[in-house]
Motif scaffolding. Structure first.
Motif, mmCIF file in Angstrom:
data_model
loop_
_atom_site.group_PDB
_atom_site.id
_atom_site.type_symbol
_atom_site.label_atom_id
_atom_site.label_comp_id
_atom_site.label_asym_id
_atom_site.label_seq_id
_atom_site.Cartn_x
_atom_site.Cartn_y
_atom_site.Cartn_z
ATOM 1 N N UNK A 80 20.213 -4.963 17.403
ATOM 2 C CA UNK A 80 21.292 -4.750 18.412
ATOM 3 C C UNK A 80 22.649 -5.328 18.045
ATOM 4 N N UNK A 81 22.642 -6.139 16.782
ATOM 5 C CA UNK A 81 23.909 -6.682 16.610
ATOM 6 C C UNK A 81 24.633 -6.104 15.536
ATOM 7 N N UNK A 82 24.041 -5.082 14.665
ATOM 8 C CA UNK A 82 24.355 -4.256 13.489
ATOM 9 C C UNK A 82 25.229 -3.234 13.655
ATOM 10 N N UNK A 83 24.354 -2.150 14.438
ATOM 11 C CA UNK A 83 25.214 -0.941 14.830
ATOM 12 C C UNK A 83 24.323 -0.554 16.267
ATOM 13 N N UNK A 84 25.007 0.675 16.594
ATOM 14 C CA UNK A 84 24.375 1.266 17.936
ATOM 15 C C UNK A 84 22.935 1.941 17.528
ATOM 16 N N UNK A 85 22.033 1.370 18.543
ATOM 17 C CA UNK A 85 20.705 1.935 18.588
ATOM 18 C C UNK A 85 20.231 2.578 19.643
ATOM 19 N N UNK A 86 19.440 3.514 19.858
ATOM 20 C CA UNK A 86 19.399 4.360 21.067
ATOM 21 C C UNK A 86 17.780 4.120 21.615
ATOM 22 N N UNK A 87 16.871 3.879 20.886
ATOM 23 C CA UNK A 87 15.378 3.823 21.163
ATOM 24 C C UNK A 87 14.704 2.871 20.473
ATOM 25 N N UNK A 88 13.433 2.741 20.960
ATOM 26 C CA UNK A 88 12.445 1.764 20.653
ATOM 27 C C UNK A 88 12.001 1.975 19.118
ATOM 28 N N UNK A 89 11.900 3.173 18.802
ATOM 29 C CA UNK A 89 11.711 3.731 17.440
ATOM 30 C C UNK A 89 12.830 3.108 16.362
#
Length: 423
Positions: free
Chosen positions: A49-58
């Motif tokens: 969550x701090x590194x780059x944009x994430x969109x899913x639990x995967x």
């Protein structure tokens, strides 16, 4: 170099394998060590969550396997996040971080030295999965049947949240205000969504101070009024605000004493491009805080808007496609932990290098150091950790400096009388 290591130790005091695993056990998240250990899970989520944009639990699962070199499949990983105890564990970790990382980074000049804290209150909402409407009912059900709101009390002097709550977006904002009794000798700033006269009266009774934007529908009795230069306005006397509203000149400022039902100051300013005057209420004394000073002081509230922008843009405060309420809320607390980690790093660099650091730029510029730093903490490679930390310090000292320090003093966060504390 020793000072560098001291600041790093303050960060790893919280991001600590023993402490996080212990909280995982005490919260009931795990009864015995499994493949998915609390420390590795938390650190991988924090890194994601701090590194780059994430969109899913995967995406979160891929970070976990990449950082821990494990072959845990998606389903058991998902099951860990689905536990109700995951939420409790994350809330406890955030509480520990907030308790250990509070540090005053802004001081006050003579005009503001009477305040122990400057507390800014605001909230931000976003939609979640529609199936969560029973737990997180949205305010606008046609558009977003399910939505959460994050309520934040933010201390300007430490530049960090000191109280955070998560609720359904439909819940009243008033219910999440800090207790009025806790605001003695403090200054409270809030937008008109938090305008509640009984609450402001209680702050005053507790020895606290407030400056809050009032609703345009307010119609108190005006007992006296003055221009920004202190000249008395005769027509603003013992009449309702609505009756004298038309006499508030555009681009002018009127400083009024009003009653509704108790007495307080109300300041009105009518910008040229607005159809209505803007009103602020305050109990700060006119002799020390003239009308223009109150308006400038209220401008500090904009800093919490920047906090939410930083949180959403670079710490993934967002919707995840999950039907589990505890998982969704747990990830909100992970994103808050990511925000706190980055801010703690920025404050450390500010002290180490003696320069004003932009927390927004620290949150944004994670390339090349954030993942490596979190990875070194996970594997406790002491030499790699110190090396990565020193590189991060040098990098951020160069590229995360506040861009316009002179503007900060003239019209930014320092204009009302704040001063940076830099060693």
């Amino acid at each position: 170099m020793h000072k560098n290591n001291t600041e790093l130790a303050k960060i790893t005091k919280v991001l600590n394998e023993f402490k996080i695993n212990d909280i995982g056990k005490s919260s009931g998240f795990c009864c015995r060590q499994r493949v998915v250990k609390p420390f590795e899970l938390v650190m991988s989520l924090l890194t994601a969550l701090g590194d780059k944009s994430v969109d899913s639990i995967s995406d979160l699962h891929r970070y976990f396997t990449g950082l821990t070199f494990s072959d845990v499949q998606y389903k058991p990983f998902h099951n860990q996040l689905s536990k109700p105890e995951f939420l409790d564990m994350m809330k406890r970790l955030v509480a520990m971080a907030m308790g250990n990382w509070q540090q005053q980074i802004l001081g006050t000049d003579v005009n503001l030295s009477m305040f122990e804290q400057i507390v800014v209150q605001d909230g931000s909402s976003f939609a979640v999965h529609d199936s969560l409407s029973d737990v997180f009912k949205g305010r606008f059900t046609t558009i977003s049947p399910a939505a959460v709101e994050i309520h934040v009390s933010w201390d300007m002097l430490s530049s960090q949240p000191h109280a955070v709550s998560v609720s359904a977006d439909s819940k009243a904002e008033y219910d999440y205000l800090p207790p009025a009794a806790s605001l003695g000798n403090k200054l409270f700033l809030a937008d008109r969504g938090y305008f509640k006269l009984s609450y402001l009266r209680d702050i005053h009774a507790s020895g606290g101070f407030y400056t809050v934007r009032a609703k345009t529908t307010s119609n108190p009795l005006v007992t006296a009024a003055y221009t920004a230069k202190g000249k008395r306005l005769k027509r603003f006397k013992n009449v309702s605000l609505k009756k004298v509203k038309a006499h508030i000149r555009r681009s002018g400022v009127v400083d009024m004493d009003v009653e509704n039902p108790h007495g307080y100051r109300m300041i009105a300013s009518w910008p040229k491009d607005k159809n209505e005057p803007t009103y602020w209420v305050t109990n700060l004394p006119r002799s020390e805080y003239p009308a223009n000073s109150i308006i400038k002081l209220y401008g500090l509230r904009w800093q919490i808007e920047l906090l939410f922008k930083e949180w959403k843009s670079y710490c993934n405060l967002r919707k995840f496609n999950t039907r589990k309420a505890s998982m969704m809320e747990g990830l909100i607390w992970v994103s808050l932990l990511a925000l706190l980690v980055k801010r703690r790093i920025g404050f450390s660099i500010q002290q180490l290098k003696g320069i004003a650091i932009s927390s927004f730029m620290v949150a944004k510029n994670t390339q090349g150091w954030f993942y490596k730093l979190m990875e070194s903490i996970i594997h406790f490679d002491q030499s790699a950790l110190i090396q990565t930390w020193n590189r991060a310090v040098d990098y951020l000292a160069r590229y995360a400096k506040r861009a316009h320090p002179d503007r900060d003093r003239e019209s930014g966060r320092l204009a009302p009388g704040l001063t940076p504390i830099i060693s």
